[in-house]
Design a protein around this motif. Structure first.
Motif, PDB file in Angstrom:
ATOM      1  N   MET A  43       4.259 -67.370  35.468  1.00  0.00           N
ATOM      2  CA  MET A  43       5.361 -68.232  35.915  1.00  0.00           C
ATOM      3  C   MET A  43       5.508 -68.199  37.427  1.00  0.00           C
ATOM      4  N   LEU A  44       5.348 -67.020  38.022  1.00  0.00           N
ATOM      5  CA  LEU A  44       5.420 -66.907  39.477  1.00  0.00           C
ATOM      6  C   LEU A  44       4.273 -67.655  40.144  1.00  0.00           C
ATOM      7  N   TRP A  45       3.084 -67.497  39.587  1.00  0.00           N
ATOM      8  CA  TRP A  45       1.902 -68.198  40.120  1.00  0.00           C
ATOM      9  C   TRP A  45       2.164 -69.695  40.123  1.00  0.00           C
ATOM     10  N   PRO A  54      -1.140 -69.337  24.739  1.00  0.00           N
ATOM     11  CA  PRO A  54      -2.322 -68.842  25.457  1.00  0.00           C
ATOM     12  C   PRO A  54      -2.222 -68.980  26.963  1.00  0.00           C
ATOM     13  N   ALA A  55      -1.589 -70.039  27.463  1.00  0.00           N
ATOM     14  CA  ALA A  55      -1.515 -70.244  28.910  1.00  0.00           C
ATOM     15  C   ALA A  55      -0.701 -69.166  29.607  1.00  0.00           C
ATOM     16  N   TYR A  56       0.145 -68.439  28.878  1.00  0.00           N
ATOM     17  CA  TYR A  56       0.997 -67.401  29.476  1.00  0.00           C
ATOM     18  C   TYR A  56       0.684 -66.020  28.903  1.00  0.00           C
ATOM     19  N   ARG A 108       2.082 -76.147  40.178  1.00  0.00           N
ATOM     20  CA  ARG A 108       1.390 -76.775  39.051  1.00  0.00           C
ATOM     21  C   ARG A 108       1.100 -75.717  37.992  1.00  0.00           C
ATOM     22  N   ARG A 109       0.663 -76.170  36.822  1.00  0.00           N
ATOM     23  CA  ARG A 109       0.282 -75.241  35.781  1.00  0.00           C
ATOM     24  C   ARG A 109      -0.956 -74.450  36.187  1.00  0.00           C
ATOM     25  N   MET A 110      -1.007 -73.190  35.815  1.00  0.00           N
ATOM     26  CA  MET A 110      -2.160 -72.370  36.174  1.00  0.00           C
ATOM     27  C   MET A 110      -3.448 -72.945  35.592  1.00  0.00           C
TER      28      MET A 110
END
Length: 561
Positions: free
Chosen positions: A206-208, A182-184, A214-216
Motif C-alpha cells: 500500500m505504501l509503495w 495476490p497483489a498484496y 499506481r498499482r504495484m
C-alpha cells in the motif's frame, strides 16, 4: 418495513458467498434511532453446519476486537433460523475509492496518515490476548485499500476480518491453502504460512502504491504476479517514482523484504518510522476528512434521501421494501481482486437466489501451485481470490475477484459479506521443466474478450462499467433440491453436478447447448472435463472456464469478471 430480529432493514448493500449485508435501523423509546450494518448468513446455508460454523467463527473473532481503528461488532443474533452480525455504520468511503478519484487535494501525506491509522488497528489485533493472557495470534490476511474505511468525520478503520485467523480458531485451514489478494500478499503467505509480518508486507505494498501513484502490479498477469512475489522480485520504486520522497524508500523497502525476519517485526514498528516521517508535516485525519467531503457530496445526498425515506416510512407505520442505494459513480471500476463481495443486485434481492456452495478461481490455484512446486516452496496450494470456495476441480479463465461493493456506504464491514472459507487444496502434478510448466499453466485458461484480456492489476484502468445489467428471463430449467449425499447409482452412471454463480450474471453453454443463466444449482453433467462458455452481451463478457466433473460429486464455483 422488513425486520431481522429487532432491526429494520433499509437497503441491501452487498452480497458475498456466504452473507448478505444490509443497512439497518434500530429504534427505541423517545424517538431513538441508530443506523447500523447487519450481516446475515444466507438463509439457504443455515442448514449446512460448516457454513454456519464459519459465519459464527467470524462473529466470534470480530466481537473480540474493540479499537478505535477497527470496525466495531455490537451483537451476534438469531431470529428463528436466521443468523446475523450487527456492526457499526460509518458514513464515509474506502481508501480505494478515494485513491481512484485521483484528486490532487488528497495528497501523499494524507494517504500515509490513513495507512498509519490502519497500522494502529492492525497492531492492536496482532497483539490482542485472550482473557487468560494468552496471545490470540490474529492475522488479518487481507490488508488492502479496499478494507480501509475513512469516515467523513475523520475516523479511519480497518474492517473485513472475514478471513482473519486466530490461533485458537476452531476452523482449520487446509495445509497449503492461501487466503488473501495476490497483489498484496507476502511470499510466505503464498506458501500457506502467515503471521503479523505478512500483514506488514501488505501494508508495504500500500505504501509503495501511494508513492508510485499506481498499482504495484499494473499490467501484470496472475502468473507474473505470483512468480515475482515468490521470487521477491518487485518493481523498483525508485524507477517507477524517481521523484518520490527519498526518506520513504528505506521504510518501504524494509516493509517489503522477502524474508520476514528482515521486515519490520510488527505493525507498530512500521508505524513509528512513518510517524517520524510525517511529524514535521502535521497531517491530521480531520484534514483528510475535509478533503473527502466535497469529493463525495452528491453521492452522500443520494444516500441520505434513501435513508430518510425509509425512516419516515417506518415511523409512519408503512411497510417499505428493502431497496438498493443509488449507484454511486466511480472514476473507474474496482481493480481486480480488490474486494470480497459483489454489489447488491439492482433487481429485488429475492429474484436472484443464493447458491448453496461458493467457489474459488482455480486458474490462479494452478498457476500458484505450479510456481511453488518449481520454486521448491510447496507441493499443494489453492488460491482464494475474493470468492473463497469448496471447489474440487477446474480451471477458470481471467476471473478476478468481485469488486469492493458499496464502498461509499458500507462501514469497511459493509462490503465484507463473508465468502465461504473452505477452499480445497489442489495437488499439482509433478512439475515438468520450468519452461514447459509455465507454458502449460499460462495456457490452462483462455479468454475471448479484449476487456477480459487485461490482468487483474490493470482492470481499474481498462474496465469502466455501470451496475451490471440484469439478466433476461431465465432459461434455467427447474432446479433440483440441494445436493444429497452421492448414491452408488449416481457414481455408477458416471454423472455429477455443477453449481455455478457469477458476477455479473452470465448465460452458461456447453458444446453449443445452453445450460441456463447463473446461478446454476446442481446442473447434471456427465463425468469428465468440460469447457463451459460464459456470456453476458450487455456487459461484453465472454469467458471460458474448464471444470472436471467426477461421478456422484458436486463441483461448486463462484466467479467474478
Amino acid at each position: 418495513m422488513y425486520h431481522l430480529g429487532k432491526y429494520q432493514l433499509v437497503a441491501e448493500l452487498a452480497r458475498g458467498g456466504m452473507g448478505i449485508v444490509y443497512l439497518a435501523i434500530s429504534e427505541g423509546p423517545g424517538g431513538f434511532s441508530k443506523l447500523l450494518i447487519v450481516k446475515e448468513l444466507k438463509p439457504d446455508l443455515v442448514s449446512d453446519p460448516s457454513f454456519l460454523q464459519m459465519f459464527l467463527e467470524e462473529a466470534r473473532l470480530a466481537a473480540r476486537l474493540s479499537h478505535s481503528n477497527i470496525i466495531q461488532t455490537y451483537e451476534i443474533g438469531s431470529d428463528d433460523e436466521r443468523h446475523y452480525i450487527v456492526m457499526e455504520y460509518l458514513d464515509g468511503v474506502t481508501l480505494s475509492r478515494v485513491v481512484r478519484k485521483k484528486s490532487p487535494s488528497f495528497s501523499l501525506d494524507m494517504q500515509l496518515r490513513v495507512i498509519c491509522e490502519m497500522l494502529k488497528g492492525l497492531h492492536y489485533a496482532h497483539t490482542l490476548k485472550d482473557f487468560d493472557g494468552v496471545p490470540l495470534g490474529i492475522v488479518h490476511r487481507d490488508v488492502s485499500p479496499q478494507n480501509v474505511f475513512i469516515s467523513f468525520d475523520g475516523q479511519v478503520k480497518i474492517g473485513d476480518f472475514g478471513i482473519a485467523k486466530a490461533r485458537d480458531s476452531s476452523i482449520e485451514t487446509n495445509a497449503g491453502v492461501l487466503k488473501g489478494k495476490p497483489a498484496y500478499m507476502a511470499p510466505e503467505q503464498v506458501a500457506g504460512r502467515a503471521d503479523a509480518r505478512s500483514d506488514v508486507y501488505s501494508a508495504g505494498v500500500m505504501l509503495w502504491e501511494a508513492v508510485a501513484g499506481r498499482r504495484m502490479w499494473a499490467g501484470a498477469g496472475e502468473l507474473e504476479i505470483l512468480s515475482n512475489v515468490i521470487a521477491g522480485t518487485l518493481p523498483p520504486l525508485q524507477d517507477v517514482a524517481p521523484d518520490g520522497p527519498p526518506d520513504l524508500v528505506p521504510i518501504i523497502t524494509r516493509a517489503l523484504a522477502k524474508d520476514p525476519d528482515q521486515r519490520y517485526p510488527s505493525a507498530d514498528a512500521l508505524l513509528v518510522d512513518l510517524d517520524a516521517y510525517l511529524a514535521p508535516r502535521n497531517v491530521t485525519t480531520r484534514a483528510v476528512s475535509e478533503v473527502l467531503e466535497p469529493l463525495f457530496n452528491e453521492e452522500r445526498a443520494k444516500k441520505r434521501a434513501v435513508i430518510e425515506a425509509h425512516v419516515a416510512s417506518a415511523r409512519a407505520g408503512r411497510t417499505e421494501r428493502v431497496s438498493t442505494l443509488p449507484e454511486m459513480p466511480e472514476s473507474t471500476t474496482t481493480p481486480a481482486a480488490d474486494g470480497n463481495v459483489a454489489p447488491a443486485p439492482s433487481r429485488p434481492p429475492a429474484s436472484r437466489p443464493s447458491v448453496a456452495a461458493t467457489t474459488q478461481q482455480r486458474r490462479t490455484a494452478i498457476l500458484a501451485s505450479t510456481l511453488l512446486a518449481l520454486a521448491g516452496i510447496g507441493a499443494t496450494i489453492a488460491v482464494w481470490l475474493g470468492a473463497e470456495s469448496t471447489e474440487p476441480r477446474g480451471v477458470a479463465s481471467r476471473a478476478p475477484a468481485p469488486s469492493a461493493a458499496a464502498d461509499d456506504v458500507r462501514p469497511g464491514a459493509a462490503a465484507s459479506a463473508p465468502a465461504a472459507e473452505t477452499p480445497v487444496a489442489v495437488t499439482p502434478p509433478t512439475a515438468p521443466p520450468v519452461s514447459d510448466a509455465v507454458a502449460a499453466a499460462a495456457a490452462s485458461a483462455t479468454t475471448a474478450s479484449p476487456v477480459d484480456s487485461a490482468p487483474p492489476a490493470a482492470k481499474a484502468a481498462t474496465n469502466h462499467r455501470a451496475r451490471p445489467t440484469p439478466p433476461p428471463p431465465r432459461t434455467t430449467a427447474a432446479r433440483p433440491s440441494p445436493a444429497p449425499a452421492a448414491t452408488s447409482a449416481e457414481e455408477k452412471s458416471g454423472t455429477g453436478y455443477l453449481t455455478l454463480d457469477t458476477y455479473p450474471w452470465t448465460r452458461v453453454s456447453l458444446g453449443g447447448r445452453v445450460l441456463g443463466d447463473t446461478p446454476l444449482v446442481r446442473a447434471q453433467l456427465p463425468a469428465g472435463t468440460h469447457t463451459l462458455v460464459l456470456e453476458n452481451s450487455g456487459e461484453k463478457i465472454r469467458q471460458t472456464t474448464v471444470v472436471t466433473i467426477k461421478p456422484g460429486e458436486t463441483v461448486s464455483r463462484r466467479l467474478a469478471f
